[in-house]
Every structure is written in C-alpha cells, then in structure tokens.
Design a protein around this motif. Sequence first.
Motif, short mmCIF file in Angstrom:
data_model
loop_
_atom_site.label_atom_id
_atom_site.label_comp_id
_atom_site.label_asym_id
_atom_site.label_seq_id
_atom_site.Cartn_x
_atom_site.Cartn_y
_atom_site.Cartn_z
N LYS A 184 -6.63 64.70 148.12
CA LYS A 184 -7.10 63.48 147.47
C LYS A 184 -8.51 63.16 147.97
O LYS A 184 -8.74 63.00 149.16
CB LYS A 184 -6.16 62.32 147.77
CG LYS A 184 -4.76 62.49 147.21
CD LYS A 184 -3.91 61.28 147.49
CE LYS A 184 -2.50 61.45 146.95
NZ LYS A 184 -1.66 60.28 147.22
N ARG A 185 -9.45 63.07 147.04
CA ARG A 185 -10.82 62.71 147.38
C ARG A 185 -11.31 61.69 146.36
O ARG A 185 -10.96 61.76 145.18
CB ARG A 185 -11.75 63.93 147.39
CG ARG A 185 -11.37 64.95 148.42
CD ARG A 185 -12.37 66.08 148.44
NE ARG A 185 -11.96 67.13 149.36
CZ ARG A 185 -12.63 68.27 149.54
NH1 ARG A 185 -13.72 68.50 148.85
NH2 ARG A 185 -12.20 69.17 150.39
N ARG A 186 -12.13 60.80 146.80
CA ARG A 186 -12.65 59.79 145.91
C ARG A 186 -13.79 60.35 145.07
O ARG A 186 -14.50 61.24 145.50
CB ARG A 186 -13.17 58.59 146.72
CG ARG A 186 -12.08 57.83 147.47
CD ARG A 186 -12.70 56.67 148.23
NE ARG A 186 -11.69 55.88 148.91
CZ ARG A 186 -11.97 54.81 149.65
NH1 ARG A 186 -13.23 54.45 149.82
NH2 ARG A 186 -10.99 54.14 150.24
N PRO A 187 -13.97 59.79 143.88
CA PRO A 187 -15.14 60.18 143.09
C PRO A 187 -16.42 59.89 143.87
O PRO A 187 -16.48 58.98 144.68
CB PRO A 187 -15.04 59.29 141.84
CG PRO A 187 -13.60 58.89 141.77
CD PRO A 187 -13.12 58.80 143.19
N GLN A 188 -17.45 60.69 143.62
CA GLN A 188 -18.72 60.55 144.31
C GLN A 188 -19.81 60.17 143.31
O GLN A 188 -19.80 60.60 142.16
CB GLN A 188 -19.11 61.87 144.98
CG GLN A 188 -18.16 62.33 146.07
CD GLN A 188 -18.24 61.45 147.31
OE1 GLN A 188 -19.32 61.19 147.83
NE2 GLN A 188 -17.09 61.01 147.77
N GLN A 189 -20.77 59.35 143.77
CA GLN A 189 -21.91 59.04 142.93
C GLN A 189 -23.14 58.83 143.81
O GLN A 189 -23.03 58.46 144.98
CB GLN A 189 -21.66 57.79 142.08
CG GLN A 189 -21.46 56.51 142.88
CD GLN A 189 -21.18 55.33 141.97
OE1 GLN A 189 -20.76 55.49 140.83
NE2 GLN A 189 -21.42 54.13 142.46
N LEU A 190 -24.28 59.12 143.23
CA LEU A 190 -25.54 58.92 143.93
C LEU A 190 -25.88 57.44 143.90
O LEU A 190 -25.68 56.77 142.89
CB LEU A 190 -26.65 59.73 143.25
CG LEU A 190 -28.03 59.71 143.89
CD1 LEU A 190 -28.00 60.33 145.28
CD2 LEU A 190 -29.02 60.47 143.01
#
Length: 331
Positions: free
Chosen positions: A175-181
């Motif tokens: 489980k990993r969270r979405p990533q954003q710049l």
Amino acid sequence: MSQLGTLEVTSSGPYSILVDSGRRGFHHLGLTRGGPIDLSAFTLANRLCQNDIDATVIEVTLGGLQAKVHAPCVIALTGACNNILINGQAKPLWCTHQLEAGDNIELTMASSGLRSYLAIAGGFQLAKMFNSTSTVCREHVGGLSGDKLKVGDHISFLPSHFYATSSTKSATTIKRRPQQLALNAQQRIEQRYQQTKINLRLIPGYQYQDFDRVQRALFFNSEFEVSKDFDRMGYRLLGQRITTDKVLTESQALCLGAVQIPSNGEPIVMLHDHQTIGGYPKIGTVIEPDLALLGQSRAGVKVQFTAIDVAQAHGIRLLQRDKLCRLQLSP
C-alpha cells in the motif's frame, strides 16, 4: 515474476517513442545517445512512480497519444502542458493515477512546450539494445522495433500492486499513497515551457578560435530564432549569420549540445539523436541542463547564448541535480 500486463497504443500521435536515460559508450560504433530531451521531466515522472531513475517511459511530442491498459497500473504524466484524459475525464499532470484493466488514456495536444513523459510504476518492460531501451529511429535501435510507436503496439509492464482495492485480497499487496509534485514547483517548471525567449549557456570549444573576434561578438550579442527546421537530432536557428574562414574537409566527432556553423551561417544545436560525426565548424557546446529548454521550444522562440567555462558548467549541473532531489512530492 508476475504475468506482464500491456499498454496497447490506439493512437500514436505525431511522434511517440520509448526512452530510458540514454545509450552511452557507443559513439565509436556510430550509435548516438538518444534518451529524453527533457531530463528533468523524465526524472520526475519516474520519481512520481517510485521507479528506478533509468526506467523506460514514453516520450510524447506535441501530444495525441491514446492507449488502453490491459492490467491494473499506476501512471504519471510530466512535461509539456497537455491535458490527460482517463476514460474521458480530465486528470491533473505531475501526479500519479491508478488505472484498472480496460481503462483508456488520452493526451491532448500540448498548449505549451513540446515533449511529455508518460511513466508507469515499475517501468515499461522491454529488451535493451546496446545497454539501453531508448529509441533512435534513424539508427533503428531501441524501443519495440527501432521505430516510433504505432497503432496496435503492445508495451509490457508489471501489473501494479501499489494500491489496495476492494477486489485485491493478496497479502503481498504493497500500500502506497498517490504521489504529486508540490504545486509551486509544478508552476515554476511549466512557466519555463511558456517562455518566448531563452538563454543557452555555452562552453567555447576547441574550434572557437577559428571564428574571429567580430564573429564571436556577433554570436554572443545577437538574438536568434528557432526555425521550423527542428527535431530530436537538432535545432536550426535563424538570424545573424556567423561566418569563419576555416572550412573543415574531414568529419570530426560531435557531442550532445555541439553548435555547428554550416556554410549558410545559421547555427545548428545538436540534440540527443544527433549524428556522431560532422564536418561543419563548431563554436562550442550548450550545457545539458539548458538543452531541455531548447527541446521544449517551438518555432519563433528567441534564443541568445552566454559563454561559460567548464567549472561553471559543472556547478550548474550539480545544482540542477540537487534541485531535482529536493523537489517535494506530497501525498
């Protein structure tokens, strides 16, 4: 290894190719480097997908790519200011998106900038040629068949287990969270693609003295313009004509960023798919961090050159790497 999923190309757009960080060490065989024109956007696409820095992505010129995924995956799009549509719904750039089998991706035509980078978690899986997957169409190496993507191509990837879904019961799910710049970093990058005038820093080369003082002064004090004659091999610039009495008769080695001055006096800046030898005089070499600016520029953009030395170039490169590492990603 899990069974591979595939991304099926349903519309290739004007020019879409597979690239990793590039092919090095084969100039003696006449094979150029290839790789991403905009290294920063390429790197950030892979960072968002938590990939290895050298993972293979799709470089899309102008836009127009459409595809269907046949397994769950996580994607990210960086670079030129396109819109990305997933099943017809507009989604933001510079962040990750979870896709399920059967989902459709569409990149609209870019409003500014030229080149976008579509990364997939785990990277696209394909065989290397001469230690790289990067496509160089002129040399027919890399990619799926040494050519740009076409309708019906299937590109393999590892099905994603980055997100748990209601139908995912496997104990091995990660489980990993979405990533954003971070938004401020995204805005700074996109503003670079909207510039109508850019400055290219250049290291004078070993043939620099073959141009007299007047021609050198004209080169650095004139404003050039990106012509319509550009591609991944190089950019031809219009404006002040630069001349030299020295005319080479034998081809010599060419490097990434070299600025050739042909007989018509219009400078040509070598990009990633450049030929490995050439006979035109070379006034110097544009540093790699600035080539992304040129490679994201369209016809009509104004160009000026500034001379720097090797020590300054190393410092600029290290600073760029540091900035890329410190750019914040947030869930």
